[in-house]
Write a protein that holds these residues in place. Structure first.
Motif, PDB file in Angstrom:
ATOM      1  N   GLU A 207       0.770  -1.198   0.001  1.00  0.00           N
ATOM      2  CA  GLU A 207       0.014   0.003   0.197  1.00  0.00           C
ATOM      3  C   GLU A 207       0.775   1.353   0.007  1.00  0.00           C
ATOM      4  OE1 GLU A 207      -3.434   2.509   0.253  1.00  0.00           O
ATOM      5  OE2 GLU A 207      -3.147   0.390  -0.288  1.00  0.00           O
ATOM      6  N   ALA A 208       1.971   1.488   0.622  1.00  0.00           N
ATOM      7  CA  ALA A 208       2.772   2.338   0.952  1.00  0.00           C
ATOM      8  C   ALA A 208       3.430   2.545  -0.354  1.00  0.00           C
ATOM      9  CB  ALA A 208       3.881   2.315   2.143  1.00  0.00           C
ATOM     10  N   THR A 209       3.881   1.470  -1.138  1.00  0.00           N
ATOM     11  CA  THR A 209       4.674   1.374  -2.505  1.00  0.00           C
ATOM     12  C   THR A 209       3.821   2.199  -3.197  1.00  0.00           C
ATOM     13  OG1 THR A 209       5.946  -0.410  -1.706  1.00  0.00           O
ATOM     14  CG2 THR A 209       5.823   0.239  -4.015  1.00  0.00           C
ATOM     15  N   ALA A 210       2.565   1.784  -3.464  1.00  0.00           N
ATOM     16  CA  ALA A 210       1.501   2.341  -4.454  1.00  0.00           C
ATOM     17  C   ALA A 210       1.317   3.536  -4.245  1.00  0.00           C
ATOM     18  CB  ALA A 210       0.411   1.589  -4.229  1.00  0.00           C
ATOM     19  N   ARG A 211       1.373   4.111  -2.891  1.00  0.00           N
ATOM     20  CA  ARG A 211       1.069   5.651  -2.619  1.00  0.00           C
ATOM     21  C   ARG A 211       2.315   6.286  -3.072  1.00  0.00           C
ATOM     22  NH1 ARG A 211      -4.260   6.781  -1.676  1.00  0.00           N
ATOM     23  NH2 ARG A 211      -5.086   5.021  -0.512  1.00  0.00           N
ATOM     24  N   VAL A 229      13.672   8.069  -3.893  1.00  0.00           N
ATOM     25  CA  VAL A 229      14.584   7.345  -3.199  1.00  0.00           C
ATOM     26  C   VAL A 229      14.144   6.230  -2.416  1.00  0.00           C
ATOM     27  CG1 VAL A 229      16.135   7.567  -1.303  1.00  0.00           C
ATOM     28  CG2 VAL A 229      15.906   9.601  -2.613  1.00  0.00           C
ATOM     29  N   ALA A 230      12.747   6.175  -1.683  1.00  0.00           N
ATOM     30  CA  ALA A 230      12.024   5.167  -1.179  1.00  0.00           C
ATOM     31  C   ALA A 230      11.850   4.235  -2.104  1.00  0.00           C
ATOM     32  CB  ALA A 230      10.909   5.802  -0.590  1.00  0.00           C
ATOM     33  N   LEU A 231      11.481   4.380  -3.214  1.00  0.00           N
ATOM     34  CA  LEU A 231      11.158   3.379  -4.319  1.00  0.00           C
ATOM     35  C   LEU A 231      12.250   3.031  -5.038  1.00  0.00           C
ATOM     36  CD1 LEU A 231       8.232   5.271  -6.181  1.00  0.00           C
ATOM     37  CD2 LEU A 231       7.833   3.402  -4.833  1.00  0.00           C
ATOM     38  N   GLY A 232      13.392   3.562  -5.120  1.00  0.00           N
ATOM     39  CA  GLY A 232      14.566   3.019  -5.394  1.00  0.00           C
ATOM     40  C   GLY A 232      15.028   1.804  -4.510  1.00  0.00           C
ATOM     41  N   THR A 233      15.083   2.224  -3.477  1.00  0.00           N
ATOM     42  CA  THR A 233      15.446   1.283  -2.303  1.00  0.00           C
ATOM     43  C   THR A 233      14.632   0.021  -2.493  1.00  0.00           C
ATOM     44  OG1 THR A 233      14.384   2.207  -0.664  1.00  0.00           O
ATOM     45  CG2 THR A 233      16.639   2.884  -1.065  1.00  0.00           C
ATOM     46  N   ARG A 234      13.384   0.171  -2.903  1.00  0.00           N
ATOM     47  CA  ARG A 234      12.175  -1.054  -2.810  1.00  0.00           C
ATOM     48  C   ARG A 234      12.448  -1.682  -4.443  1.00  0.00           C
ATOM     49  NH1 ARG A 234       7.280   0.766   0.604  1.00  0.00           N
ATOM     50  NH2 ARG A 234       8.246   2.252   1.912  1.00  0.00           N
ATOM     51  N   GLY A 235      13.389  -0.988  -5.086  1.00  0.00           N
ATOM     52  CA  GLY A 235      13.555  -1.881  -6.472  1.00  0.00           C
ATOM     53  C   GLY A 235      12.339  -1.526  -7.450  1.00  0.00           C
ATOM     54  N   VAL A 236      11.854  -0.345  -7.438  1.00  0.00           N
ATOM     55  CA  VAL A 236      10.958   0.147  -8.324  1.00  0.00           C
ATOM     56  C   VAL A 236      11.486   0.910  -9.489  1.00  0.00           C
ATOM     57  CG1 VAL A 236       8.960   1.368  -8.657  1.00  0.00           C
ATOM     58  CG2 VAL A 236       9.112   0.115  -6.642  1.00  0.00           C
ATOM     59  N   ALA A 237      11.642   0.541 -10.646  1.00  0.00           N
ATOM     60  CA  ALA A 237      12.468   1.257 -11.607  1.00  0.00           C
ATOM     61  C   ALA A 237      11.871   2.339 -12.039  1.00  0.00           C
ATOM     62  CB  ALA A 237      12.621   0.177 -12.826  1.00  0.00           C
ATOM     63  N   ASP A 238      10.472   2.709 -11.815  1.00  0.00           N
ATOM     64  CA  ASP A 238       9.983   3.791 -12.270  1.00  0.00           C
ATOM     65  C   ASP A 238      10.721   5.242 -11.614  1.00  0.00           C
ATOM     66  OD1 ASP A 238       8.383   2.396 -13.836  1.00  0.00           O
ATOM     67  OD2 ASP A 238       6.568   2.544 -12.385  1.00  0.00           O
ATOM     68  N   ALA A 239      11.613   4.900 -10.684  1.00  0.00           N
ATOM     69  CA  ALA A 239      12.035   5.967  -9.869  1.00  0.00           C
ATOM     70  C   ALA A 239      13.458   6.475 -10.871  1.00  0.00           C
ATOM     71  CB  ALA A 239      12.475   5.666  -8.345  1.00  0.00           C
ATOM     72  N   VAL A 240      13.976   5.844 -11.607  1.00  0.00           N
ATOM     73  CA  VAL A 240      15.039   5.839 -12.213  1.00  0.00           C
ATOM     74  C   VAL A 240      15.166   7.574 -12.474  1.00  0.00           C
ATOM     75  CG1 VAL A 240      16.759   5.259 -14.053  1.00  0.00           C
ATOM     76  CG2 VAL A 240      16.096   3.562 -12.541  1.00  0.00           C
ATOM     77  N   PRO A 241      14.358   7.864 -13.746  1.00  0.00           N
ATOM     78  CA  PRO A 241      14.552   9.444 -14.072  1.00  0.00           C
ATOM     79  C   PRO A 241      14.683  10.605 -12.940  1.00  0.00           C
ATOM     80  CG  PRO A 241      12.722   8.040 -15.262  1.00  0.00           C
ATOM     81  CD  PRO A 241      13.174   7.416 -13.990  1.00  0.00           C
ATOM     82  N   THR A 242      13.990  10.302 -11.872  1.00  0.00           N
ATOM     83  CA  THR A 242      13.791  11.322 -11.056  1.00  0.00           C
ATOM     84  C   THR A 242      15.191  11.267 -10.112  1.00  0.00           C
ATOM     85  OG1 THR A 242      11.654  11.031 -10.401  1.00  0.00           O
ATOM     86  CG2 THR A 242      12.707  12.117  -8.764  1.00  0.00           C
ATOM     87  N   LEU A 243      15.634   9.991  -9.912  1.00  0.00           N
ATOM     88  CA  LEU A 243      16.954   9.463  -9.198  1.00  0.00           C
ATOM     89  C   LEU A 243      18.024  10.261  -9.845  1.00  0.00           C
ATOM     90  CD1 LEU A 243      16.361   6.052  -7.971  1.00  0.00           C
ATOM     91  CD2 LEU A 243      16.490   8.118  -6.588  1.00  0.00           C
TER      92      LEU A 243
END
Length: 335
Positions: A207-211, A229-243
């Protein structure tokens, strides 16, 4: 008109009319030959005026003073009533919120209920130490109302207390606080949005990941960065551009680079991240300090694409970038 008839027409009981008379609010204008009270038209109008003022929240004595004071100004009275009513509604609303939170904690008995009451009072204390102890009390098995914790976390300015509240929220599970914190991310107040996304970033679960995924598209760049940053550490690749953009901007770039290295766990993603870093290095608008940070970020990306990029960068026209790339290549060779 006799008292019984007045009571019937006005809706004010005979007993209450006698009480009005004892207070001097209404004095029957006359008496019948048998000694019964007799009310005139003016008396009845005064009774209706008193009842009207009572309906606005005035006491009987206040209503009498208002009617007898030649300098009485309705605007001043109404303004005072607005203030008093607002205060009463606020107090009742606060009580209702407290009762709902106690109910949500599902206390098994009065002792548990009183513990929740004490916790709620402590969370609202002016003392930072008291608020922090209240947040940490979840370790002792004290029921923790999630709504109260979220409200406290969104308003807390002391960093130590804020950390304790985020810890308590993380212990409370995923589904409960996540939707409430997501509402906080939508706040018009920047500080509240930041507190909300930081707390959301520390929650476990889907739930937190979805939010957090939703927060990646938020117009507030601070919210996007914490979410990335939080999503990156959870392995969510969608975060790459922002990172990558965080590395360029130099905003929490170390955390961003660490998150990118976590995401680079498989070869395909690693090469995709390396390509994006290289593209950003080659961009005309990328200034020297940012090129240095992008080069350093390549250090945590495994794979051929990152190694090739470092080889090319070791011959870069910017001496600082070239030296950094050469050093990183030696470390990769040594590893």
């Amino acid at each position: 008109m006799l008292i019984g008839e007045v009571a019937r027409r006005s809706g004010v009981s005979a007993r209450m009319l006698r009480h009005y008379e004892s207070l001097g609010l209404v004095r029957p204008s006359g008496r019948t030959g048998s000694g019964y009270r007799e009310y005139s038209g003016a008396d009845i109008r005064r009774i209706f005026h008193i009842e009207s003022l009572r309906s606005l929240g005035l006491s009987l004595r206040e209503a009498g003073r208002a009617l007898d004071d030649p300098g009485f100004t309705p605007s001043a009275l109404v303004g005072d009533l607005v203030r008093r009513t607002s205060e009463r509604i606020a107090a009742e609303s606060e009580l209702l919120t407290r009762l709902r939170r106690i109910d949500a904690a599902a206390p098994a008995g009065w002792e548990d209920a009183l513990q929740v009451v004490a916790l709620l009072r402590a969370l609202g204390s002016k003392s930072a130490d008291t608020r922090q102890r209240a947040a940490l009390s979840s370790a002792d098995g004290v029921p923790m109302p999630v709504e109260a914790l979220v409200d406290a976390a969104l308003s807390e300015t002391d960093p130590n207390v804020a950390g304790a509240l985020r810890w308590a929220l993380a212990r409370s599970g995923d589904g409960g606080p996540a939707p409430l914190l997501a509402e906080g991310v939508g706040s018009p107040v920047a500080a509240v949005r930041e507190r909300a996304v930081r707390a959301l970033a520390e929650l476990p679960g889907d739930e937190a990941t979805a939010r957090l995924r939703e927060a990646l598209a938020h117009p507030d760049v601070v919210v996007r960065r914490y979410a990335a940053v939080a999503l990156g550490t959870r392995g969510v690749a969608d975060a790459v551009p922002t990172l990558v953009e965080m590395v360029v901007a130099g905003s929490n770039d170390t955390d961003a680079a660490d998150a990118l290295s976590v995401l680079a766990g498989d070869r395909t993603t690693a090469d995709r991240i390396a390509t994006r870093l290289v593209d950003r290095l080659a961009h005309d608008s990328t200034e020297a300090p940012a090129r240095g940070r992008l080069t350093q970020a390549l250090a945590g990306i495994p794979g051929t694409r990152a190694s090739q990029a470092l080889v090319a960068l070791s011959h870069d026209a910017d001496r600082a970038v070239a030296l950094t790339a050469a050093y990183l290549l030696r470390l990769r060779d040594a590893g």
